[in-house]
Scaffold this active site. Structure first.
Site, PDB file in Angstrom:
ATOM      1  N   LYS A   9       0.824  -1.209   0.000  1.00  0.00           N
ATOM      2  CA  LYS A   9       0.000   0.000   0.000  1.00  0.00           C
ATOM      3  C   LYS A   9       0.865   1.270   0.000  1.00  0.00           C
ATOM      4  CE  LYS A   9      -3.891  -2.215   2.360  1.00  0.00           C
ATOM      5  NZ  LYS A   9      -4.921  -2.049   3.422  1.00  0.00           N
ATOM      6  N   TYR A  49     -12.642  -2.826  -2.841  1.00  0.00           N
ATOM      7  CA  TYR A  49     -13.149  -2.717  -1.473  1.00  0.00           C
ATOM      8  C   TYR A  49     -14.671  -2.576  -1.475  1.00  0.00           C
ATOM      9  CZ  TYR A  49      -8.345  -2.275   0.241  1.00  0.00           C
ATOM     10  OH  TYR A  49      -7.025  -2.515   0.571  1.00  0.00           O
ATOM     11  N   ASN A 112      -2.144  -0.099   7.032  1.00  0.00           N
ATOM     12  CA  ASN A 112      -1.637  -1.399   7.495  1.00  0.00           C
ATOM     13  C   ASN A 112      -0.763  -2.098   6.435  1.00  0.00           C
ATOM     14  OD1 ASN A 112      -3.688  -2.054   5.788  1.00  0.00           O
ATOM     15  ND2 ASN A 112      -4.929  -3.145   7.279  1.00  0.00           N
ATOM     16  N   HIS A 115      -2.138  -5.409   1.422  1.00  0.00           N
ATOM     17  CA  HIS A 115      -3.377  -6.153   1.198  1.00  0.00           C
ATOM     18  C   HIS A 115      -2.993  -7.561   0.785  1.00  0.00           C
ATOM     19  CE1 HIS A 115      -7.190  -7.523  -0.416  1.00  0.00           C
ATOM     20  NE2 HIS A 115      -6.495  -7.988  -1.438  1.00  0.00           N
ATOM     21  N   GLU A 126      -9.024 -11.224  -7.780  1.00  0.00           N
ATOM     22  CA  GLU A 126      -8.153 -10.056  -7.524  1.00  0.00           C
ATOM     23  C   GLU A 126      -6.933 -10.049  -8.451  1.00  0.00           C
ATOM     24  OE1 GLU A 126      -7.412  -9.987  -3.290  1.00  0.00           O
ATOM     25  OE2 GLU A 126      -9.457  -9.306  -2.872  1.00  0.00           O
TER      26      GLU A 126
HETATM   27  P1  IDP Z   1      -8.031  -6.947   5.479  1.00  0.00           P
HETATM   28  O1  IDP Z   1      -7.180  -5.962   4.720  1.00  0.00           O
HETATM   29  O2  IDP Z   1      -7.319  -7.458   6.703  1.00  0.00           O
HETATM   30  O3  IDP Z   1      -8.567  -8.058   4.615  1.00  0.00           O
HETATM   31  P2  IDP Z   1     -10.687  -5.728   5.404  1.00  0.00           P
HETATM   32  O4  IDP Z   1     -11.704  -5.820   6.498  1.00  0.00           O
HETATM   33  O5  IDP Z   1     -10.952  -6.444   4.145  1.00  0.00           O
HETATM   34  O6  IDP Z   1      -9.284  -6.151   6.070  1.00  0.00           O
HETATM   35  O7  IDP Z   1     -10.478  -4.183   5.120  1.00  0.00           O
HETATM   36  C1  IDP Z   1      -9.767  -3.757   3.980  1.00  0.00           C
HETATM   37  C2  IDP Z   1      -8.932  -2.555   4.361  1.00  0.00           C
HETATM   38  O8  IDP Z   1      -9.790  -1.476   4.752  1.00  0.00           O
HETATM   39  C3  IDP Z   1      -8.025  -2.769   5.566  1.00  0.00           C
HETATM   40  O9  IDP Z   1      -6.817  -3.440   5.237  1.00  0.00           O
HETATM   41  C4  IDP Z   1      -7.797  -1.354   6.034  1.00  0.00           C
HETATM   42  O10 IDP Z   1      -6.832  -0.680   5.245  1.00  0.00           O
HETATM   43  C5  IDP Z   1      -9.168  -0.734   5.781  1.00  0.00           C
HETATM   44  N1  IDP Z   1     -10.019  -0.816   6.987  1.00  0.00           N
HETATM   45  C6  IDP Z   1     -10.695  -1.885   7.445  1.00  0.00           C
HETATM   46  N2  IDP Z   1     -11.370  -1.590   8.578  1.00  0.00           N
HETATM   47  C7  IDP Z   1     -11.089  -0.282   8.827  1.00  0.00           C
HETATM   48  C8  IDP Z   1     -11.517   0.641   9.869  1.00  0.00           C
HETATM   49  O11 IDP Z   1     -12.279   0.303  10.784  1.00  0.00           O
HETATM   50  N3  IDP Z   1     -11.011   1.909   9.776  1.00  0.00           N
HETATM   51  C9  IDP Z   1     -10.188   2.311   8.774  1.00  0.00           C
HETATM   52  N4  IDP Z   1      -9.791   1.494   7.790  1.00  0.00           N
HETATM   53  C10 IDP Z   1     -10.238   0.209   7.813  1.00  0.00           C
HETATM   54 MG    MG Z   2     -10.027  -8.015   3.112  1.00  0.00          MG
END
Ligand code: IDP
Ligand code: MG
Length: 155
Positions: A9, A49, A112, A115, A126
């Site tokens: 990212k 997303y 984070n 992905h 994907e």
């Molecule tokens: P993942 O990346 O661990 O699969 P997902 O729930 O699919 O998690 O969410 C995709 C991305 O959306 C996350 O990696 C993060 O960057 C963002 N995200 C998820 N939940 C939150 C939140 O509560 N606040 C801000 N960003 C979030």
């Molecule tokens: Mg995810």
């Protein structure tokens, strides 16, 4: 053999972590079959997303993912989707276990750093989303006989 999609990212691109992240996957024994830098736009973020577009934080996520180019990678290995998700760690960096990428490199739930596809079905979708056919190279790797046993992989 299974393939999975990883995005490095913008936060990790800006923080100079591209090399370290790629090295972690290579050290594990995952084979890179696709690798490129690309600029995401709103359209591809909304598709990628789709499960989050109605969440209040989606505008922040969209801004975060389009701030700079990303690195898109396809990684190959036995159970690659599960292995890479385990290496990635929990979504929120603060909660991710040490030893995982998110556990070792970030503090945030949004910023984070990577992905990773969550299921083999989604990995296929994907990989198609980010790579055209000629950009993924499903080559046989000489290293396989040092990574796996003959009853795991045909060399
Ligand atoms: P993942 O990346 O661990 O699969 P997902 O729930 O699919 O998690 O969410 C995709 C991305 O959306 C996350 O990696 C993060 O960057 C963002 N995200 C998820 N939940 C939150 C939140 O509560 N606040 C801000 N960003 C979030
Ligand atoms: Mg995810």
């Amino acid at each position: 053999m299974e393939q999975t999609l990883v995005l490095i990212k913008p936060s990790a691109v800006v923080r100079g972590l591209i090399g370290q992240i790629i090295t972690r996957f290579q050290n594990k024994g995952l084979i890179i079959t696709g690798l490129k830098m690309m600029q995401l736009d709103e359209k591809i973020c909304r598709e990628h997303y789709a499960h989050l577009v109605d969440r209040p934080f989606f505008p922040f996520l969209l801004n975060s993912m389009t701030r700079t180019p990303i690195i898109a990678m396809v990684l190959k290995g036995l159970d690659a989707v599960h292995v890479v998700r385990e290496m990635t760690g929990a979504t929120k960096g603060r909660a991710a276990n040490p030893g995982t990428l998110r556990g070792d490199y970030c503090m945030s739930g949004q910023e984070n750093i990577v992905h990773a596809s969550d299921t083999p079905e989604n990995a296929l979708i994907e990989i198609d989303r980010f790579f055209s056919q000629g950009e993924v190279f499903d080559y046989t790797c000489d290293m396989f006989k040092y990574l796996y046993s003959p009853d795991e992989v045909e060399f």
